[in-house]
Design a protein around this motif. Structure first.
Motif, PDB file in Angstrom:
ATOM      1  N   ASP A  58       7.530   4.983   6.218  1.00 46.91           N
ATOM      2  CA  ASP A  58       8.120   5.657   5.050  1.00 46.91           C
ATOM      3  C   ASP A  58       8.305   7.146   5.334  1.00 46.91           C
ATOM      4  N   PHE A  59       8.237   7.513   6.630  1.00 41.80           N
ATOM      5  CA  PHE A  59       8.448   8.872   7.125  1.00 41.80           C
ATOM      6  C   PHE A  59       7.296   9.818   6.779  1.00 41.80           C
ATOM      7  N   SER A  60       6.175   9.295   6.339  1.00 39.06           N
ATOM      8  CA  SER A  60       5.007  10.119   6.051  1.00 39.06           C
ATOM      9  C   SER A  60       4.153  10.244   7.305  1.00 39.06           C
ATOM     10  N   GLU A  61       3.179  11.157   7.266  1.00 43.44           N
ATOM     11  CA  GLU A  61       2.264  11.292   8.391  1.00 43.44           C
ATOM     12  C   GLU A  61       1.389  10.040   8.543  1.00 43.44           C
ATOM     13  N   CYS A  62       1.144   9.360   7.428  1.00 41.55           N
ATOM     14  CA  CYS A  62       0.373   8.116   7.502  1.00 41.55           C
ATOM     15  C   CYS A  62       1.109   7.061   8.323  1.00 41.55           C
ATOM     16  N   GLY A  75       1.939  -1.443  24.093  1.00 45.17           N
ATOM     17  CA  GLY A  75       1.800  -1.174  25.516  1.00 45.17           C
ATOM     18  C   GLY A  75       0.645  -1.936  26.136  1.00 45.17           C
ATOM     19  N   GLU A  76      -0.473  -2.014  25.418  1.00 46.68           N
ATOM     20  CA  GLU A  76      -1.667  -2.677  25.932  1.00 46.68           C
ATOM     21  C   GLU A  76      -1.448  -4.173  26.124  1.00 46.68           C
ATOM     22  N   PHE A  77      -0.722  -4.804  25.179  1.00 47.01           N
ATOM     23  CA  PHE A  77      -0.566  -6.259  25.212  1.00 47.01           C
ATOM     24  C   PHE A  77       0.856  -6.696  25.556  1.00 47.01           C
ATOM     25  N   ARG A  78       1.703  -5.730  25.959  1.00 48.98           N
ATOM     26  CA  ARG A  78       3.089  -6.022  26.327  1.00 48.98           C
ATOM     27  C   ARG A  78       3.814  -6.758  25.202  1.00 48.98           C
ATOM     28  N   ALA A  79       3.605  -6.263  24.011  1.00 46.57           N
ATOM     29  CA  ALA A  79       4.200  -6.887  22.828  1.00 46.57           C
ATOM     30  C   ALA A  79       5.468  -6.143  22.403  1.00 46.57           C
ATOM     31  N   GLU A  80       6.314  -6.821  21.659  1.00 52.17           N
ATOM     32  CA  GLU A  80       7.493  -6.198  21.082  1.00 52.17           C
ATOM     33  C   GLU A  80       7.093  -5.506  19.782  1.00 52.17           C
ATOM     34  N   MET A  81       7.553  -4.285  19.600  1.00 48.29           N
ATOM     35  CA  MET A  81       7.226  -3.539  18.379  1.00 48.29           C
ATOM     36  C   MET A  81       8.486  -3.337  17.548  1.00 48.29           C
ATOM     37  N   LEU A  82       8.435  -3.777  16.296  1.00 46.21           N
ATOM     38  CA  LEU A  82       9.553  -3.634  15.369  1.00 46.21           C
ATOM     39  C   LEU A  82       9.172  -2.658  14.268  1.00 46.21           C
ATOM     40  N   CYS A  83      10.142  -1.857  13.841  1.00 48.73           N
ATOM     41  CA  CYS A  83       9.912  -0.936  12.727  1.00 48.73           C
ATOM     42  C   CYS A  83      10.798  -1.331  11.547  1.00 48.73           C
ATOM     43  N   LEU A  84      10.296  -1.055  10.358  1.00 44.94           N
ATOM     44  CA  LEU A  84      11.023  -1.389   9.129  1.00 44.94           C
ATOM     45  C   LEU A  84      10.866  -0.261   8.123  1.00 44.94           C
ATOM     46  N   HIS A  85      11.988   0.118   7.506  1.00 39.30           N
ATOM     47  CA  HIS A  85      11.931   1.036   6.366  1.00 39.30           C
ATOM     48  C   HIS A  85      12.603   0.346   5.188  1.00 39.30           C
ATOM     49  N   THR A 138      11.994  -3.941  -2.732  1.00 39.16           N
ATOM     50  CA  THR A 138      10.610  -3.516  -2.923  1.00 39.16           C
ATOM     51  C   THR A 138       9.892  -3.550  -1.570  1.00 39.16           C
ATOM     52  N   PRO A 139       9.269  -2.435  -1.152  1.00 38.54           N
ATOM     53  CA  PRO A 139       8.715  -2.349   0.192  1.00 38.54           C
ATOM     54  C   PRO A 139       7.795  -3.503   0.584  1.00 38.54           C
ATOM     55  N   HIS A 167      -4.000   5.448  -8.260  1.00 41.65           N
ATOM     56  CA  HIS A 167      -3.862   4.189  -7.529  1.00 41.65           C
ATOM     57  C   HIS A 167      -3.540   3.048  -8.481  1.00 41.65           C
ATOM     58  N   PHE A 168      -4.220   3.005  -9.642  1.00 39.57           N
ATOM     59  CA  PHE A 168      -4.019   1.908 -10.593  1.00 39.57           C
ATOM     60  C   PHE A 168      -2.591   1.917 -11.139  1.00 39.57           C
ATOM     61  N   LEU A 169      -2.049   3.112 -11.421  1.00 43.98           N
ATOM     62  CA  LEU A 169      -0.721   3.208 -12.012  1.00 43.98           C
ATOM     63  C   LEU A 169       0.385   2.935 -10.998  1.00 43.98           C
ATOM     64  N   LEU A 170       0.228   3.454  -9.777  1.00 43.91           N
ATOM     65  CA  LEU A 170       1.294   3.361  -8.803  1.00 43.91           C
ATOM     66  C   LEU A 170       1.177   2.125  -7.915  1.00 43.91           C
ATOM     67  N   GLY A 171      -0.018   1.570  -7.850  1.00 50.56           N
ATOM     68  CA  GLY A 171      -0.215   0.447  -6.955  1.00 50.56           C
ATOM     69  C   GLY A 171      -0.213   0.921  -5.509  1.00 50.56           C
ATOM     70  N   SER A 172      -0.369   0.036  -4.580  1.00 50.29           N
ATOM     71  CA  SER A 172      -0.417   0.392  -3.171  1.00 50.29           C
ATOM     72  C   SER A 172       0.327  -0.646  -2.357  1.00 50.29           C
ATOM     73  N   THR A 173       1.344  -0.183  -1.637  1.00 48.69           N
ATOM     74  CA  THR A 173       2.082  -1.097  -0.761  1.00 48.69           C
ATOM     75  C   THR A 173       1.141  -1.739   0.242  1.00 48.69           C
ATOM     76  N   ALA A 174       0.251  -0.930   0.808  1.00 49.37           N
ATOM     77  CA  ALA A 174      -0.678  -1.463   1.815  1.00 49.37           C
ATOM     78  C   ALA A 174      -1.521  -2.587   1.244  1.00 49.37           C
ATOM     79  N   GLU A 175      -2.073  -2.374   0.052  1.00 49.65           N
ATOM     80  CA  GLU A 175      -2.949  -3.400  -0.519  1.00 49.65           C
ATOM     81  C   GLU A 175      -2.175  -4.640  -0.927  1.00 49.65           C
ATOM     82  N   ARG A 176      -0.933  -4.478  -1.369  1.00 48.37           N
ATOM     83  CA  ARG A 176      -0.123  -5.657  -1.711  1.00 48.37           C
ATOM     84  C   ARG A 176       0.224  -6.453  -0.461  1.00 48.37           C
ATOM     85  N   VAL A 177       0.500  -5.746   0.622  1.00 38.34           N
ATOM     86  CA  VAL A 177       0.765  -6.452   1.878  1.00 38.34           C
ATOM     87  C   VAL A 177      -0.494  -7.162   2.345  1.00 38.34           C
ATOM     88  N   VAL A 178      -1.633  -6.487   2.264  1.00 39.16           N
ATOM     89  CA  VAL A 178      -2.910  -7.110   2.635  1.00 39.16           C
ATOM     90  C   VAL A 178      -3.144  -8.381   1.828  1.00 39.16           C
TER      91      VAL A 178
END
Length: 199
Positions: A58-62, A75-85, A138-139, A167-178
């Protein structure tokens, strides 16, 4: 277990609380899901078999930190890395009080996101993907959908780790994905104890 609904609300979720407050990266796995463990030949041990990683940005430092982990693991596991915005379209009100959403407007959002993504990723190492998939929606839903469609082995997410009312009002994309992803999810924060080393 990935509980949802009333049971999760009443009893909360240990995994989600750890994601919010842990001082180090958190790898969340479920009892039944797509996994990246393989069986080692002629042994009783299991090995890590990462083929495809998904790093939402999401272009943040996180999310920059998530990209760093993605690059290192790819690099460690020779895996393909995909990015999504994923772009959650901001609806506006027209003169007649109607919701405005045009094809031209969506195209402009997508083009701007592609430019931001290119600038965001250009300073990373050579193993970073040259491009980034841009989706309108929706992300957390787009992240989960792409993970399913591309048979992703591991999602790596950056989070601010907010808690309390905000957190309660905005929710968390990370936690919803989890909560809903069908593969393991690694959650990292911008400032935390980490296991990356510079080479």
């Amino acid at each position: 277990h990935g509980h949802t609904g009333v049971k999760r609300v009443l009893f909360a979720s240990t995994a989600e609380r750890i994601v919010q407050h842990a001082p180090c990266p958190v790898l969340v796995v479920r009892e039944r899901e797509h996994e990246f463990l393989g069986d080692a030949p002629r042994t009783n041990h299991r090995t890590i078999d990462l083929k495809r990683l998904l790093v939402p940005i999401d272009f943040s430092e996180c999310s920059r930190k998530a990209v760093e982990y993605g690059v290192a693991l790819a690099g460690e596991f020779r895996a393909e890395m995909l990015c999504l915005h994923a772009i959650e379209i901001p609806y506006g009100m027209g003169e007649a009080g109607l919701i405005v959403e045009t094809e031209a407007f969506n195209k402009l959002l997508r083009e701007e996101a592609e430019q931001h993504a290119s600038a965001f990723l250009q300073n990373q190492t050579a193993s970073t993907p040259q491009g980034c998939t841009i989706k309108l929606g929706t992300p957390y839903r787009e992240i989960i959908r792409m993970a399913d469609e591309r048979q992703i082995d591991l999602i790596i997410l950056g989070t601010h780790g907010r808690s309390g009312v905000r957190h309660f009002l905005l929710g968390s994309t990370a936690e919803r994905v989890v909560r809903h992803a069908h593969c393991p999810v690694m959650v990292v924060r911008e400032q935390e104890h980490e296991f990356l080393q510079k080479v």
